[in-house]
Each structure stands twice: as structure tokens, then as C-alpha cells.
Motif scaffolding. Structure first.
Motif, short mmCIF file in Angstrom:
data_model
loop_
_atom_site.label_atom_id
_atom_site.label_comp_id
_atom_site.label_asym_id
_atom_site.label_seq_id
_atom_site.Cartn_x
_atom_site.Cartn_y
_atom_site.Cartn_z
N GLU A 168 -14.77 -19.10 20.47
CA GLU A 168 -16.10 -19.35 20.51
C GLU A 168 -16.79 -18.23 19.54
O GLU A 168 -17.53 -18.46 18.60
CB GLU A 168 -16.66 -18.84 21.80
N GLN A 169 -16.25 -16.98 19.71
CA GLN A 169 -16.82 -16.07 18.68
C GLN A 169 -16.51 -16.31 17.10
O GLN A 169 -17.43 -16.12 16.56
CB GLN A 169 -16.33 -14.47 19.11
N PHE A 170 -15.16 -16.60 17.00
CA PHE A 170 -15.01 -17.19 15.76
C PHE A 170 -16.07 -18.41 15.10
O PHE A 170 -16.47 -18.14 14.02
CB PHE A 170 -13.58 -17.75 15.70
N ASP A 171 -16.23 -19.20 15.96
CA ASP A 171 -16.90 -20.40 15.41
C ASP A 171 -18.32 -20.01 15.24
O ASP A 171 -19.12 -20.32 14.47
CB ASP A 171 -17.15 -21.62 16.70
N THR A 172 -18.87 -19.05 16.03
CA THR A 172 -20.23 -18.56 15.97
C THR A 172 -20.46 -17.65 14.68
O THR A 172 -21.45 -18.04 13.96
CB THR A 172 -20.53 -17.39 17.16
N ILE A 173 -19.48 -17.06 14.28
CA ILE A 173 -19.53 -16.32 12.90
C ILE A 173 -19.46 -17.20 11.97
O ILE A 173 -20.02 -16.77 10.81
CB ILE A 173 -18.18 -15.13 13.03
N SER A 174 -18.50 -17.89 11.93
CA SER A 174 -18.44 -18.98 10.92
C SER A 174 -19.51 -19.67 10.64
O SER A 174 -20.08 -19.83 9.21
CB SER A 174 -17.12 -19.97 11.18
N GLU A 175 -20.25 -19.99 11.53
CA GLU A 175 -21.33 -21.02 11.54
C GLU A 175 -22.73 -19.93 10.87
O GLU A 175 -23.44 -20.19 10.13
CB GLU A 175 -21.80 -21.22 12.82
N GLN A 176 -22.65 -18.76 11.38
CA GLN A 176 -23.90 -17.81 10.93
C GLN A 176 -23.68 -17.62 9.42
O GLN A 176 -24.50 -17.39 8.53
CB GLN A 176 -23.68 -16.45 11.70
N VAL A 177 -22.21 -17.20 8.91
CA VAL A 177 -22.09 -17.13 7.47
C VAL A 177 -22.38 -18.47 6.71
O VAL A 177 -23.16 -18.25 5.70
CB VAL A 177 -20.40 -16.70 7.20
N SER A 178 -21.88 -19.64 7.28
CA SER A 178 -22.46 -20.94 6.42
C SER A 178 -23.83 -21.01 6.31
O SER A 178 -24.30 -21.33 5.04
CB SER A 178 -21.64 -22.07 7.15
N LYS A 179 -24.61 -20.75 7.46
CA LYS A 179 -25.87 -21.11 7.28
C LYS A 179 -26.77 -19.93 6.41
O LYS A 179 -27.47 -20.26 5.68
CB LYS A 179 -26.67 -20.86 8.84
N SER A 180 -26.12 -18.43 6.47
CA SER A 180 -26.55 -17.77 5.42
C SER A 180 -26.47 -18.20 4.05
O SER A 180 -27.36 -17.66 3.08
CB SER A 180 -26.02 -16.20 5.87
N ILE A 181 -25.39 -18.61 3.58
CA ILE A 181 -24.94 -19.10 2.37
C ILE A 181 -26.01 -20.37 2.01
O ILE A 181 -26.56 -20.26 0.86
CB ILE A 181 -23.65 -19.54 2.46
N GLU A 182 -25.88 -21.15 2.99
CA GLU A 182 -27.04 -22.12 2.75
C GLU A 182 -28.45 -21.80 2.35
O GLU A 182 -29.26 -22.33 1.54
CB GLU A 182 -26.89 -23.26 3.89
N GLY A 183 -28.71 -20.75 3.02
CA GLY A 183 -30.00 -20.16 2.89
C GLY A 183 -30.33 -19.42 1.49
O GLY A 183 -31.16 -18.41 1.33
N GLY A 184 -29.19 -19.04 0.55
CA GLY A 184 -29.33 -18.35 -0.61
C GLY A 184 -28.31 -17.13 -0.54
O GLY A 184 -28.47 -16.62 -1.77
N ALA A 185 -27.63 -16.79 0.37
CA ALA A 185 -26.75 -15.59 0.16
C ALA A 185 -25.39 -15.78 -0.80
O ALA A 185 -25.17 -16.89 -0.71
CB ALA A 185 -26.29 -15.28 1.60
N ASN A 186 -25.13 -14.90 -1.22
CA ASN A 186 -24.00 -14.81 -2.21
C ASN A 186 -22.88 -14.14 -1.65
O ASN A 186 -23.00 -12.97 -0.98
CB ASN A 186 -24.17 -14.17 -3.37
N VAL A 187 -21.63 -14.65 -1.72
CA VAL A 187 -20.50 -14.25 -0.94
C VAL A 187 -19.78 -13.23 -1.91
O VAL A 187 -19.36 -13.77 -3.07
CB VAL A 187 -19.42 -15.30 -0.46
N LEU A 188 -19.66 -12.00 -1.63
CA LEU A 188 -19.16 -11.02 -2.54
C LEU A 188 -17.79 -10.74 -2.28
O LEU A 188 -16.91 -10.45 -3.20
CB LEU A 188 -19.66 -9.77 -2.69
N CYS A 189 -17.12 -11.07 -1.05
CA CYS A 189 -15.79 -11.09 -0.65
C CYS A 189 -15.78 -11.75 0.82
O CYS A 189 -16.75 -11.68 1.45
CB CYS A 189 -15.16 -9.54 -0.69
N GLY A 190 -14.60 -12.06 1.04
CA GLY A 190 -14.26 -12.72 2.36
C GLY A 190 -14.99 -13.94 2.40
O GLY A 190 -15.12 -15.04 1.56
N GLY A 191 -15.51 -14.56 3.67
CA GLY A 191 -16.31 -15.58 3.89
C GLY A 191 -15.47 -16.82 4.33
O GLY A 191 -16.24 -17.98 4.66
N SER A 192 -14.07 -16.68 4.15
CA SER A 192 -13.45 -17.72 4.73
C SER A 192 -12.39 -17.28 5.46
O SER A 192 -11.39 -16.39 4.96
CB SER A 192 -12.87 -18.81 3.49
N ALA A 193 -11.84 -18.19 6.67
CA ALA A 193 -10.82 -17.34 7.38
C ALA A 193 -9.30 -17.71 6.99
O ALA A 193 -9.24 -19.04 6.29
CB ALA A 193 -10.96 -18.13 9.09
#
Length: 458
Positions: free
Chosen positions: A311-336
Motif C-alpha cells: 500500500e505504501q509503495f502504491d501511494t509513493i508511486s502515485e504521488q511521484v507520477s502526479k508530481s511529474i504530471e504537474g511539472g516536476a523533473n526527475v533528476l534520479c530514481g522515479g521508477s521501481a
């Protein structure tokens, strides 16, 4: 009968299965705790202190097994589990040493100083403690130690994923000599928990968790005229000012973001960096985050273990995806990674925008949000532009300036200057705004659930 299971997040294997209690069983434990409280409250503060010292010794004696169980249930690094057990032992010792003086009767004058008065701090009864999974022993201990010293009884409802750790803590306390019934553990669902708050024997409620959960529990407690203490997490901002020591800031911020696998309420989550040092900080920070070694939390070389649950993994993944959709850039990580276990890599998001999880919410995992500020004043503005207010940090070579900002402008309950740390028995712990209210540690927690009683003498 409903059951719950604890699951190792590193292996995805079931550890144990437990029966969920009915409300009748939970109520029996409340009555048992109340009965034990009636005897415990007759002891003086100095007479309670030896019990706490024995629990501290018992925690150290059982440190290996307790730390191992916490790692298996939540994925925390094994060495961090040992650190947690030692902190808990120190909390019990601090409370035993200082409690009698903090809770001692106080002589006062009244009627213009002509007559005598006294303020006493008697206990109020059974305290219901609702705790999360990220620190399976520390979270309940910071409530338990202070309330035992105050003379109260404690009922613990722990997060289901660390049920075994809560039960082990209970057994350790009993074997250390704590009177039976004074500290009880319930395995209950949310509906049963709500009616427990309503129970006439429960006199206070303390909870650590999300602000959404805190709103619900606070409303149930208030509806039943029960005092509550709520610690509700945060998206703590760490400010890197124009005159910051960048090497120190980077090293400390990496530690602050990844401590306890990034699953800490009072930890560095947003990094507000002034334009003058933005490039230097960001490049070095990303380099160190990329080098973090993720793996088995029991291995000494591992720096980052798995998230606590699917459940925690799914929550983090969704938060990162929404942040990227909102304009954030991934400088490292971001995918499990494709592996067994709920592992999520050390991740850095830049250009984080208001209205996205990385800017507005608490990301309870190893995800860092970097936000650029024009200057020091703008950095302070951005830091306070949050519904939360638990902790924060300031990096500056000018300690006097940092102290002035921390004292007069940072709208949080705790501020770290040129450092990172989670908690200290001698300093108050708690926040403001949506991070809740009330304080624990530093002696403050011992007076949250007592009756400050005024006695007038002729």
C-alpha cells in the motif's frame, strides 16, 4: 472471525496472523487497565520510577530480537532498529529521572499573595494511544513512559503491519515487572477503535498519523469531550541559504531524506534552495542520492531498505507520477526496480510546483522535492507556504541569523540548524497547523494527560 497478517516487505512473505478483537474483548481490556490504574495512581512519582528503569534495562536485554522483528515487519534497516530500541530505553530513563520533579506539587500564593495555594498534577485514568508503523517501538514508548510516570494506564492500538512489535513491547514491560493490565494492547478495526474512544473509562486520546486520520480521531474525541494530542506528520522544508556550507548541507540533507527509508514524520522532505547556490547543491545532492545502495535491510552495507508495505509503495508511486504530471523533473530514481519486495529508489524531483504532492503533501518515502528560491527571504516564505508545521531545517554559516529565522519566522514546532535528527528525550516534540497539537518529550508529555488541580489553603 476477522484476521490480519503481518508481511515482510523485503520478501513479501507472511510473518504471522492475528485475530481482530471484538468490541467486547477490547472493552474488557479497558476495564482491566482502569482497575490497574486505580492501584497505580496511589504510588508516588518516585515509587513509579524504578519500574521505568527496569523496562529500560529489559529493552536493552531484548534489543536484538526486537530490532529484528521491527525490520521484518516494516523493512527498516536493522541498525536503525537497534538505534530505536536504545532511544526508547533512554526515554524511560529520562522520564524516571526527571518525572518526580516535573510532576511535583507546586506551592502558589493567591489573594494577592496573602494566602497559600498548591497546584498538583494527579493522573486522570486510561489513555488510548493510536500509533503508526514507522517506529514500531518508539511511537508507543513516548506515550507510555510519560503516562506511566504521570500515573495513568495506557491502551495501545498499533498499526496492523507491526502488530508483533506492539505485542513484544507489551511482553517486555510485563516481564520487567510492570503491573498487569496497566499497559494493554488491542488488535482492533477502525469501528471498534471509535467506540473505544467513546468508552467512559477512556479519559484521553493520543494519535500519530496522517492529518486525515487525525481529523477523524480528533472529532470523535471532541464529540465525547475527551482531550487529545495529535502528531500528524509534515512535509518539512530544509532551507539552503545563500551562505550555506554546501558540503555539509548535501551530506545532511541526504541523511535527513533517507533516514528510516524516508518514512519519518519529522524529516527533510522539501529542499528549498536559494538561487545563488542552487546548481552547486542540486548537482552534489543528486550525485549522492544516485550512489545510495538499496537492498536487504538486514545487511550492514544497505543504506535504503524497502517501503513498509504494498500500500505504501502504491501511494509513493502515485504521488511521484502526479508530481511529474504537474511539472516536476526527475533528476534520479522515479521508477521501481523489478525485484521481490516493495523497494523504491532514492528519488529527486526538481521544479516541484504548488498543487502537486511533491510541493503540498507529505511523501512518506525516499523522495526529495527540490524547490528553487530567489533569495533567503523567499526561501523562508516558501517553507512556510505549507498546511503543515512539524519540523524544518536551516543551513547557514551565520548561526545567529539562522537562530533568528528559526525563532521568529519558521512556523513549525521544531527547527534544526546545520544538522538533522529525529527526536531527543530532553526536547519537546510536536507541531502546529495541520501537523497537530500537543507536545511529547522534554517533560511536556508528562503533563498532557494530568489534572492540573488548584488547591486553596487558608
Amino acid at each position: 472471525m476477522t484476521q490480519i497478517s503481518t508481511i515482510n516487505p523485503a520478501t513479501e512473505e507472511t510473518i504471522a496472523t492475528y485475530d481482530v478483537m471484538t468490541s467486547d474483548v477490547a472493552f474488557d481490556k479497558i476495564e482491566k487497565c482502569h482497575k490497574a490504574f486505580l492501584a497505580w495512581r496511589t504510588k508516588g512519582h518516585a515509587d513509579r520510577a524504578p519500574y521505568l528503569r527496569k523496562i529500560a534495562a529489559a529493552l536493552r536485554d531484548n534489543a536484538d530480537s526486537l530490532a529484528m522483528l521491527m525490520t521484518e515487519e516494516t523493512g527498516k534497516l536493522l541498525r536503525d532498529g537497534h538505534t530505536e530500541v536504545e532511544l526508547c530505553a533512554q526515554i524511560f530513563e529520562y522520564t524516571a529521572e526527571h518525572g518526580p520533579d516535573i510532576l511535583a506539587d507546586e506551592d502558589r500564593k493567591h489573594s494577592g499573595g496573602e494566602k497559600r495555594g498548591m497546584v498538583t498534577y494527579p493522573p486522570i485514568g486510561v489513555i488510548y494511544s493510536i500509533q503508526p508503523w514507522n517506529f514500531p517501538v518508539y511511537q508507543p514508548v513516548r506515550v507510555l513512559a510519560s503516562n506511566l510516570m504521570a500515573g495513568n494506564g495506557v491502551i495501545l492500538k498499533h498499526a496492523s503491519i507491526c502488530t508483533g512489535s506492539g505485542l513484544m513491547l507489551h511482553d517486555i514491560c510485563l516481564k520487567a515487572g510492570l503491573p498487569e493490565g496497566l499497559f494493554e494492547v488491542v488488535i482492533a478495526d477502525h469501528d471498534t477503535s471509535d467506540v473505544m474512544i467513546e468508552h467512559k473509562r477512556v479519559r484521553g486520546v493520543t494519535m500519530t498519523g496522517s492529518d486525515g486520520g487525525g481529523r477523524h480521531i480528533g472529532q470523535v474525541a471532541t464529540k465525547n469531550l475527551k482531550k487529545s494530542v495529535l502528531e500528524l506528520g509534515s512535509n518539512d522544508a530544509y532551507l539552503v541559504l545563500e551562505d550555506a556550507d554546501i558540503e555539509l548541507a548535501v551530506k545532511t540533507c541526504v541523511q535527513g531524506r533517507l533516514y528510516n527509508n524516508g518514512e519519518t514524520c519529522v524529516s527533510a522532505k522539501r529542499f528549498v534552495v536559494t538561487e545563488a547556490v542552487y546548481d552547486a547543491f542540486t548537482s552534489a545532492f543528486v550525485e549522492q542520492m544516485k550512489a545510495v545502495q538499496m537492498g536487504d535491510p538486514k545487511d550492514d552495507d544497505t543504506q535504503l531498505g524497502p517501503l513498509s508495505s504494498a500500500e505504501q509503495f502504491d501511494t509513493i508511486s502515485e504521488q511521484v507520477s502526479k508530481s511529474i504530471e504537474g511539472g516536476a523533473n526527475v533528476l534520479c530514481g522515479g521508477s521501481a526496480p523489478d525485484r521481490t519486495g516493495h523497494y523504491y529508489p532514492a528519488t529527486v524531483l526538481a521544479n516541484c510546483q504548488p498543487g502537486t504532492p511533491a510541493y503540498d503533501d507529505e511523501i512518506f518515502g525516499p523522495v526529495a522535492a527540490i524547490i528553487k528560491a530567489k533569495d533567503d527571504a523567499d526561501a523562508m516564505r516558501i517553507a512556510n507556504d505549507s498546511r503543515y508545521g512539524l519540523g524544518g531545517g536551516i543551513f547557514s554559516k551565520d548561526e545567529d541569523k539562522a537562530l533568528q529565522l528559526a525563532r521568529d519566522h519558521f512556523d513549525t514546532g521544531m527547527v534544526r540548524i546545520n544538522s538533522f535528527g529525529a527526536a531527543d528525550p530532553n526536547m519537546p516534540f510536536g507541531g502546529v497547523k495541520d501537523s497537530g497539537f500537543g507536545r511529547e518529550h522534554g517533560g511536556f508529555g508528562m503533563k498532557e494527560f494530568v489534572n492540573a488541580k488548584a488547591i486553596y489553603l487558608p
